[in-house]
Design a protein around this motif. Structure first.
Motif, short mmCIF file in Angstrom:
data_model
loop_
_atom_site.label_atom_id
_atom_site.label_comp_id
_atom_site.label_asym_id
_atom_site.label_seq_id
_atom_site.Cartn_x
_atom_site.Cartn_y
_atom_site.Cartn_z
N SER A 40 19.50 -7.27 34.23
CA SER A 40 18.95 -7.50 32.89
C SER A 40 17.65 -6.73 32.66
O SER A 40 17.10 -6.74 31.58
N VAL A 41 17.17 -6.07 33.72
CA VAL A 41 15.86 -5.39 33.60
C VAL A 41 16.05 -3.87 33.57
O VAL A 41 16.70 -3.30 34.45
N GLN A 42 15.48 -3.25 32.55
CA GLN A 42 15.55 -1.80 32.40
C GLN A 42 14.14 -1.23 32.58
O GLN A 42 13.25 -1.60 31.83
N THR A 43 13.93 -0.38 33.58
CA THR A 43 12.58 0.15 33.79
C THR A 43 12.32 1.35 32.88
O THR A 43 13.24 1.98 32.38
N LEU A 44 11.02 1.64 32.68
CA LEU A 44 10.62 2.70 31.75
C LEU A 44 10.95 4.09 32.27
O LEU A 44 11.21 5.01 31.49
N THR A 45 10.90 4.27 33.58
CA THR A 45 11.08 5.62 34.13
C THR A 45 12.26 5.70 35.11
O THR A 45 12.36 6.64 35.90
N GLY A 46 13.13 4.68 35.07
CA GLY A 46 14.32 4.73 35.90
C GLY A 46 14.14 4.26 37.33
O GLY A 46 15.01 4.50 38.20
N VAL A 47 13.04 3.58 37.63
CA VAL A 47 12.84 3.02 38.97
C VAL A 47 13.90 1.93 39.20
O VAL A 47 14.13 1.10 38.31
N PRO A 48 14.57 1.92 40.37
CA PRO A 48 15.59 0.90 40.60
C PRO A 48 15.02 -0.52 40.64
O PRO A 48 13.87 -0.72 41.03
N VAL A 49 15.82 -1.49 40.23
CA VAL A 49 15.39 -2.88 40.15
C VAL A 49 16.15 -3.72 41.18
O VAL A 49 17.37 -3.60 41.30
#
Lengths: 327, 327
Positions: A40-49
């Motif tokens: 459900s989490v989308q990072t700003l620069t594509g860092v994996p969650v």
């Protein structure tokens, strides 16, 4: 080799850390750890969650973990727990509880040969450093701290909890005449009311009793009762448009004397004007994450603060280059 | 046990160190060392005076020597020589020559297990620290340094060397509009002329050609030609009365950005307003003398700078007390 950084918690501060790492040529964000569902989490620069539950499996892939939780309930638990497994940096800012927090983190980090730096940010943090240096140089003197103009999230939250309030933003504002007196070296004794005013922009729910809301704000103990407080009722649109940001800042001044009879005045001032409180705090955290990693490499273990760290450890540049450029 | 401090050289700076030590409960001035006849020197607080030739006999009675000579000829010789026998602190401020000075002092101090801290003061010194911290926190940004309003002794001396000049004082003054533009985060590109003006108060000898003197000042290469310079001819009495002090100061500003596209501006400002340039510099030297002693006790040898020293070493207060009070 790039310093591999984990981001623990992904609110405003976590996002700020992610962005600050993009400006750090020697560091890489290797993962965001969240208590939410990672999908459900989308990072700003594509860092994996990742889920926080995966954290221990990632121990060997992370050189420093930057903790981005809150000081009231998150960090008192999280920092000591994580400091057993990782080098860590946090922004714990409950001033009165810092000595106990330091002890807890020290007990976790030291036996595990980890390095922790706590209470990093601007106050505590850069403002603490300003007080440290100025006080050491001018032992005969007096410290003043003014906050603002800026948004206090705690005070804004307090207004939002009042019945009939839909939304609110509160600005803390230094009293200009007090600031000028301090800058002139007059060493005034200032009450709470004489140092800061509070300005509130409030969106009321339809049909709410504005006079009651205004009275409840102005008489609220600790938060507003000791201050000259102004309340403006505005629309949600105006609040969003004109008061959407989280600017902050402030000033630390030391006014001291030297000479045979204290006849020479000196004023040292350190000030911050910040468009984004969270992003600036995040930028300080990232510089100290670099320092935590380096100290650990050198065998300096346990719980440190900004007062303990040699400044040269904060930059990605070589010591020799820094000396040539900055001195 | 009190830290035993020697003062090497007894001009304005040496006297400032003597006075600063009176404000340092953990330190004692054990002697002033002079190249003059010791009997001809009277100290402000009764510190004994010795010839520099007696220095080596006093090795075991001195924990740190504070060097108070000038940067042009004294310190390049004295600091490496003394660092073989003592922990030392100096205020070497010839910016371009600091890397070489550091190497010379390192080569003297390290094999003798002594600790030296060089280039201590306000610029280099506190201003270097301001640039160090701000640059590490805001890698995307720009530094500005403004000096003044204050007396430049080098420029005053340059005027005094002109034929027909009896005495002179020169003030370096920041251009207010430039300062304001930087404070607003406008990141202007500023020429030398756009940053500072120079104001000169000159006492002419009887019968001197004032127009020639004014012209010689305003066209002097390096010192004045690149600046907007104002010259006032006044009497010796007025100079003594109104321009007798050595005030100085200045501002270091870093203006930087954070955010996904650099959309958030931040301005960090460090400023000094000093009634006495020499006494403030001396106060910084004394704080770093304390640090040199402590680092040496911990086995940290060689040549250090303000960028290398953990802030907590500068104060006479305990780390635990400082953490509780400042963070």
């Amino acid at each position: 080799m790039s310093i591999r950084v984990g981001i623990y918690g992904y609110g405003n501060l976590g996002r700020g850390v992610e962005l600050a790492l993009k400006n750090s040529p020697d560091m890489t964000a290797v993962g965001v750890f969240t208590r939410r569902n990672p999908d459900s989490v989308q990072t700003l620069t594509g860092v994996p969650v990742y889920s926080v539950n995966e954290m221990e499996n990632k121990k060997d892939e992370i050189d420093v973990m930057v903790l981005c939780g809150g000081s009231s309930t998150d960090l008192p638990q999280q920092t000591p727990t994580l400091a057993q497994h990782f080098n860590v940096v946090d922004s714990f800012d409950t001033h009165a509880k810092i000595p106990q927090h330091l002890k807890n983190v020290e007990a976790a980090a030291l036996p595990n040969k980890k390095t922790a730096i706590i209470s990093v940010g601007w106050d505590p943090g850069m403002f603490s450093l300003a007080r440290m240096y100025s006080g050491a140089i001018l032992p005969q003197g007096k410290d003043y701290t003014f906050w603002g103009k800026g948004v206090s999230q705690g005070h804004s939250d307090a207004i939002r909890r009042i019945e009939g309030v839909a939304d609110a933003k509160q600005y803390t504002i230094p009293v200009e005449s007090a600031l000028q007196a301090v800058r002139k070296g007059e060493n005034p004794n200032l009450s709470v009311r004489e140092k800061h005013t509070r300005e509130c922009f409030v969106v009321a729910k339809e049909g709410a009793d504005l006079a009651r809301i205004e009275n409840e704000i102005k008489t609220m103990p600790n938060y507003f009762a000791d201050y000259d407080t102004t309340v403006h009722f505005i629309s949600q649109e105006e609040l969003n448009e004109k008061h959407g940001g989280l600017p902050h800042g402030g000033v630390v001044i030391r006014s001291g004397v030297t000479g045979k009879n204290g006849e020479h005045k000196h004023v040292i001032e350190y000030s911050l004007k910040l468009d984004s409180n969270a992003e600036f705090t995040a930028s300080v955290l990232v510089a100290y994450a670099r320092a935590a990693y380096r100290l650990n490499k050198e065998g300096v273990f346990g719980c440190k603060t900004v007062l303990d760290v040699p400044p040269v450890y904060l930059s990605f540049e070589d010591r020799e280059d820094l000396l040539a450029k900055l001195l």
